[in-house]
Design a protein around this motif. Structure first.
Motif, PDB file in Angstrom:
ATOM      1  N   GLY A   1       0.841  -1.123   0.004  1.00  0.00           N
ATOM      2  CA  GLY A   1      -0.040  -0.149  -0.169  1.00  0.00           C
ATOM      3  C   GLY A   1       0.659   1.422  -0.055  1.00  0.00           C
ATOM      4  O   GLY A   1       0.166   2.466   0.140  1.00  0.00           O
ATOM      5  N   SER A   2       2.044   1.241  -0.003  1.00  0.00           N
ATOM      6  CA  SER A   2       2.974   2.432  -0.226  1.00  0.00           C
ATOM      7  C   SER A   2       3.073   2.947  -1.370  1.00  0.00           C
ATOM      8  O   SER A   2       3.774   4.260  -1.485  1.00  0.00           O
ATOM      9  N   GLY A   3       2.446   2.291  -2.373  1.00  0.00           N
ATOM     10  CA  GLY A   3       2.473   3.110  -3.638  1.00  0.00           C
ATOM     11  C   GLY A   3       3.437   2.509  -4.609  1.00  0.00           C
ATOM     12  O   GLY A   3       3.956   3.167  -5.880  1.00  0.00           O
ATOM     13  N   LYS A   4       4.135   1.298  -4.337  1.00  0.00           N
ATOM     14  CA  LYS A   4       5.164   0.637  -5.092  1.00  0.00           C
ATOM     15  C   LYS A   4       4.655   0.360  -6.819  1.00  0.00           C
ATOM     16  O   LYS A   4       5.281   0.985  -7.691  1.00  0.00           O
ATOM     17  N   SER A   5       3.398  -0.401  -6.972  1.00  0.00           N
ATOM     18  CA  SER A   5       2.964  -0.540  -8.207  1.00  0.00           C
ATOM     19  C   SER A   5       2.527   0.709  -8.913  1.00  0.00           C
ATOM     20  O   SER A   5       2.807   0.697 -10.255  1.00  0.00           O
ATOM     21  N   THR A   6       2.082   1.485  -8.208  1.00  0.00           N
ATOM     22  CA  THR A   6       1.504   2.821  -8.846  1.00  0.00           C
ATOM     23  C   THR A   6       2.619   3.671  -9.468  1.00  0.00           C
ATOM     24  O   THR A   6       2.606   4.181 -10.543  1.00  0.00           O
TER      25      THR A   6
ATOM     26  N   ARG B   1      -5.108   3.531   3.444  1.00  0.00           N
ATOM     27  CA  ARG B   1      -5.459   3.058   2.038  1.00  0.00           C
ATOM     28  C   ARG B   1      -6.151   1.716   2.014  1.00  0.00           C
ATOM     29  O   ARG B   1      -7.283   1.536   1.236  1.00  0.00           O
TER      30      ARG B   1
ATOM     31  N   CYS C   1       1.324  12.990   0.142  1.00  0.00           N
ATOM     32  CA  CYS C   1       2.062  12.145  -0.785  1.00  0.00           C
ATOM     33  C   CYS C   1       2.079  12.859  -2.235  1.00  0.00           C
ATOM     34  O   CYS C   1       0.847  13.025  -2.857  1.00  0.00           O
ATOM     35  N   PRO C   2       3.199  12.934  -2.932  1.00  0.00           N
ATOM     36  CA  PRO C   2       3.302  13.503  -4.051  1.00  0.00           C
ATOM     37  C   PRO C   2       2.424  12.680  -5.150  1.00  0.00           C
ATOM     38  O   PRO C   2       2.482  11.605  -5.010  1.00  0.00           O
TER      39      PRO C   2
HETATM   40  N1  LIG Z   1       1.517   8.959  -4.827  1.00  0.00           N
HETATM   41  C1  LIG Z   1       0.370   8.392  -4.566  1.00  0.00           C
HETATM   42  N2  LIG Z   1      -0.609   9.415  -4.246  1.00  0.00           N
HETATM   43  C2  LIG Z   1      -2.001   9.103  -3.822  1.00  0.00           C
HETATM   44  N3  LIG Z   1      -2.382   7.655  -3.673  1.00  0.00           N
HETATM   45  C3  LIG Z   1      -1.506   6.808  -4.144  1.00  0.00           C
HETATM   46  C4  LIG Z   1      -0.339   7.170  -4.437  1.00  0.00           C
HETATM   47  N4  LIG Z   1       0.418   5.734  -4.834  1.00  0.00           N
HETATM   48  C5  LIG Z   1      -0.642   5.015  -4.758  1.00  0.00           C
HETATM   49  N5  LIG Z   1      -1.466   5.465  -4.080  1.00  0.00           N
HETATM   50  C6  LIG Z   1      -2.756   4.597  -3.787  1.00  0.00           C
HETATM   51  O1  LIG Z   1      -2.556   3.834  -2.673  1.00  0.00           O
HETATM   52  C7  LIG Z   1      -3.081   2.404  -3.069  1.00  0.00           C
HETATM   53  C8  LIG Z   1      -1.849   1.448  -3.202  1.00  0.00           C
HETATM   54  O2  LIG Z   1      -1.096   1.521  -3.971  1.00  0.00           O
HETATM   55  P1  LIG Z   1       0.037   0.521  -4.509  1.00  0.00           P
HETATM   56  O3  LIG Z   1       0.623   1.071  -5.689  1.00  0.00           O
HETATM   57  O4  LIG Z   1      -1.033  -0.520  -5.065  1.00  0.00           O
HETATM   58  O5  LIG Z   1       0.832   0.118  -3.434  1.00  0.00           O
HETATM   59  P2  LIG Z   1       1.551  -1.098  -3.364  1.00  0.00           P
HETATM   60  O6  LIG Z   1       2.046  -1.785  -4.931  1.00  0.00           O
HETATM   61  O7  LIG Z   1       2.782  -0.708  -2.526  1.00  0.00           O
HETATM   62  O8  LIG Z   1       0.965  -2.231  -2.598  1.00  0.00           O
HETATM   63  C9  LIG Z   1      -3.791   2.458  -4.154  1.00  0.00           C
HETATM   64  O9  LIG Z   1      -5.037   2.798  -3.928  1.00  0.00           O
HETATM   65  C10 LIG Z   1      -3.273   3.671  -5.185  1.00  0.00           C
HETATM   66  O10 LIG Z   1      -4.135   4.385  -5.893  1.00  0.00           O
END
Ligand SMILES: Nc1ncnc2c1ncn2[C@@H]1O[C@H](COP(=O)(O)OP(=O)(O)O)[C@@H](O)[C@H]1O
Ligand SMILES: Nc1ncnc2c1ncn2[C@@H]1O[C@H](COP(=O)(O)OS(=O)(=O)O)[C@@H](OP(=O)(O)O)[C@H]1O
Length: 211
Positions: free
Chosen positions: A40-45, A147, A188-189
């Motif tokens: 949930g830290s945003g790695k995949s995003t 999240r 978060c940016p």
């Molecule tokens: N930079 C960001 N700003 C706001 N929300 C984000 C950001 N990056 C990710 N998210 C949100 O956080 C959640 C988890 O992101 P995700 O990329 O799946 O994390 P991970 O791969 O680390 O588990 C998703 O709902 C995504 O839309």
């Protein structure tokens, strides 16, 4: 999982078309961008945003996402420490191949243990002179948990998932990352801004062109 070499009487097969030729063709340098952080830290995003940004610049990348690879290559692995270690080792080996192919390989895994990340980095640079860059998604647990995109934190808090990273399994923060992503003034940016930060870094270090 054994990492012993059980194969004997094997020889390395060289091919006249090598990494240098492939890099010239692509006008980029093969490398590994390894993104680590809590679920949930945003790695995949970030991985997707980075890949999109590189694509728009005519640069070829490929994402190795922990979740996705656990559907195939790593479907035999769970979340015990030794399974996570084998997961990181295998993905490191695959990243080595993609990088050798000349691609910018983006690996996105929790990769919670320092020793596994360090071993992977050493394997990449020692064995094949592949450059790996570590990106740490340094987001607070509270944010990741709030999240809870997949509902896994809720299950972990309820005791329905055991050994969940950040809840009842450790996450060891990197001591040697090249890029650390943090909240700014509690926000978060945006993913595109984070991708831009990584692209600027890759440009600065000369990965996006061949001299
Ligand atoms: N930079 C960001 N700003 C706001 N929300 C984000 C950001 N990056 C990710 N998210 C949100 O956080 C959640 C988890 O992101 P995700 O990329 O799946 O994390 P991970 O791969 O680390 O588990 C998703 O709902 C995504 O839309
Ligand atoms: N016990 C436990 N701990 C952590 N994560 C868990 C667990 N069980 C399932 N999941 C889901 O698996 C995804 C993490 O896989 P990884 O291959 O990146 O993990 S690791 O690097 O081997 O630790 C992770 O994906 P992300 O949320 O994208 O990080 C979770 O969706």
């Amino acid at each position: 999982m054994s990492t012993l070499n059980n194969s004997t009487n094997i020889f390395w097969q060289e091919c006249p078309v090598g990494k240098v030729e492939r890099q010239k063709l692509l006008n980029q340098k093969g490398c590994v961008v390894w993104i680590t952080g809590l679920s949930g830290s945003g790695k995949s995003t970030l991985a997707c945003s980075l890949s999109r940004e590189l694509h728009s610049k005519g640069k070829l990348s490929y994402i190795l996402d922990g979740d996705n690879l656990r559907h195939g290559l790593n479907k035999d692995l769970g979340f015990k420490a030794e399974d996570r270690a084998e997961n990181i080792r295998r993905v490191g080996e695959v990243a080595k191949l993609f990088s050798d192919a000349g691609l910018i390989c983006i690996a996105s895994l929790i990769s919670p243990y320092r020793k596994d990340r360090d071993a992977c980095r050493a394997m990449l640079s020692d064995a094949s002179f592949i450059e790996a860059r570590l990106v740490f998604m340094n987001m607070p647990l509270e944010l990741c948990e709030s999240r809870d995109a997949k509902g896994l934190y809720k299950l972990a808090r309820a005791g329905k998932i055991k050994g969940f990273t950040g809840i009842d399994d450790p996450y060891e923060r990197p001591l040697n990352c090249e890029i650390e992503i943090e909240q700014k003034d509690g926000v978060c940016p945006k993913p595109a801004a984070l991708a831009g930060q990584v692209v600027s870094y890759l440009e600065e270090k000369g990965f996006l062109q061949v001299e």
